[in-house]
Design a protein around this motif. Sequence first.
Motif, PDB file in Angstrom:
ATOM      1  N   LEU A   1       0.446   3.082  -0.478  1.00  0.00           N
ATOM      2  CA  LEU A   1      -0.267   2.044   0.256  1.00  0.00           C
ATOM      3  C   LEU A   1      -0.593   2.534   1.661  1.00  0.00           C
ATOM      4  N   ALA A   2      -1.765   2.167   2.146  1.00  0.00           N
ATOM      5  CA  ALA A   2      -2.210   2.636   3.458  1.00  0.00           C
ATOM      6  C   ALA A   2      -2.771   1.470   4.258  1.00  0.00           C
ATOM      7  N   ALA A   3      -2.568   1.527   5.557  1.00  0.00           N
ATOM      8  CA  ALA A   3      -3.151   0.560   6.488  1.00  0.00           C
ATOM      9  C   ALA A   3      -3.787   1.353   7.625  1.00  0.00           C
ATOM     10  N   HIS A   4      -5.087   1.181   7.795  1.00  0.00           N
ATOM     11  CA  HIS A   4      -5.827   1.958   8.783  1.00  0.00           C
ATOM     12  C   HIS A   4      -6.094   1.123  10.024  1.00  0.00           C
ATOM     13  N   ASP A   5      -5.782   1.693  11.197  1.00  0.00           N
ATOM     14  CA  ASP A   5      -6.046   1.039  12.471  1.00  0.00           C
ATOM     15  C   ASP A   5      -7.445   1.420  12.937  1.00  0.00           C
TER      16      ASP A   5
END
Length: 596
Positions: A427-431
């Motif tokens: 899982l990834a969360a991009h700022d």
Amino acid sequence: MSLQFLPYDLLFNIARDLDIDDVHNLQATCKSLRLFTLTRPVYRQLAHDLLARSRPLPLHSFQRLSDLSTPALIAAVDRARGFEKAWAIRAPRPARPNPYYGNQWYITISVPSHEEIDWLSPITSSYTLCATKSGRVLCWDVRRDICLAEWDPRSLTCSDGGDEDEDEDDEDKWELWKCRVEFEERTVYFTMARVLKGYHDDRVMEFMLMLSTIPIPQSARPVFDTLTSFHTTGVIMNVFLLDPPRRLLSAFVWIASSNTIGLYVLPDWAKDDYVFVDTGVGCLISSNWSCILHEDQIVIHSEEADAAYQHFYPLEENNGDDRPDSLKRLWNKLPKICARLAPSRSISKNFVFPSVPGTLDDEDASSQSTAPATSGPQQPTQDPATPELFTNPYPFPPWYPESAHFVRQWWPTLPGVPRLSCTVVLLAAHDPETHHTRFVLAQHYFKVPIALEVLPVVGESSTSSSSRSIQANDDDMLHLWYVSTPFEVVCVLEEGDDDEDTGDRPRPLVAVDFGHAVWNDHPHPHPRRRVPKCLRFVTFPPVHGRRGRTEEAVVRTLDIPEELDLDVVETINIDQSQGAVILSVRDGKIFILRYE
């Protein structure tokens, strides 16, 4: 009567309820009990228990369990249990010298020379199959460090349905899409693919299905044989070798006009026949997809952020001789959608989330899980004896699946061992402001079917009589576990598809096996010194293990050889049966690291 004088059958019935550590304790009590426990029935039962927990035995080459002598079976079971026990409490350590591997804890092989490796997988402990970015496929002997067989697309002539005006570079753009090992047959099946033309619904691809048989004796060389070739239209999401012995293949096709999943099936790839239907199942960008054969049913398995879904298609609906002519096409023609066909049944089950520290405290989770529903169908009453239900700590958005890995039991097994699958999602969360991406890993097990009750099929009203509450058929399935401390995984750039304007896209260097994951980690930079990359490893809780609701998968750091430069790693793989991590680097060298 003393314990050692009891009849063997009675002792064996007692031993069947013992785990391997208890059996080892019995061996230390007296000579008679030691002799009893060091028998084939006892260790065959222990092997069954390990396999039921999805822990494979460390067999060499294409050995079957029935091929092992009793001492070899005992050694394999004890080694497999050693891996399982040690990795649950500490990091894997470099293995002791072993004559089979040249008396060192790691080996290197130089394959292929002067080419970059695009895909790599171990084929038992003795062989490696790799595909290069030019499209070559090589079967390599690990111990002798020699190429046993090679498939080179440059030797092919233009096939039917291709563009005769294609230049030589386009002809070479073959990629390996799927590989499956059949241990009983000592064979390896794999599919090669290339794009002929088009972008979305008008895209045309050519596939070649290949077979490599590992001969006996091993001094003979395997040969690559072409089983069949076929063409597809539309955007192919994935290809699945559902059952090679019965020549059954399927593929998922994204139907752009309706944003649904198309199911393409070769009921018998030796015959000029196929089925291509629009399932009507919506294709969400947050979903992860797989395809499974279960009791003569093709199962479309999809996972979203909060639940898993399975859609069933009986094979008799797909390959009967009485199908109308509209479902039959000439082999050398481009396939067209035959019909819109809803699944015979669809089922779903919610994931069970743990309480992840720092995301949701137990008090808030408890209040949310017990709050009455304000809309939608009535939910089943929570059993006080069941664990608390926590909400998804990594919802979509902002977290999205960067990559998903579906793992099935690929190793030799025994009758009665349940068939499980494992999912590991990065899982990834991009700022958007800092352009920094955080990653976490999520893992769970599942079976087919995932639930007992049936939901409405696609297109059926949710208020129909078939809409019923879903009950789990196994309490240990779909329990999510996390590496919840965000990390930064190393990604490598790959050539993009023809329809992408971005040119390159990153591929995370993550490899998984049942209950394990390994990745190339890029620690946060230090303002005053260079922080080197490192190889990280994690063991998730086992199937049917003791589960604490806040249990965290502990990340370990693996030792690596001094000559291995993680900055130039291109592919990564893991083989837990051998305790091995396999990496390829930019100059064509492959490292096989052995741990214990």
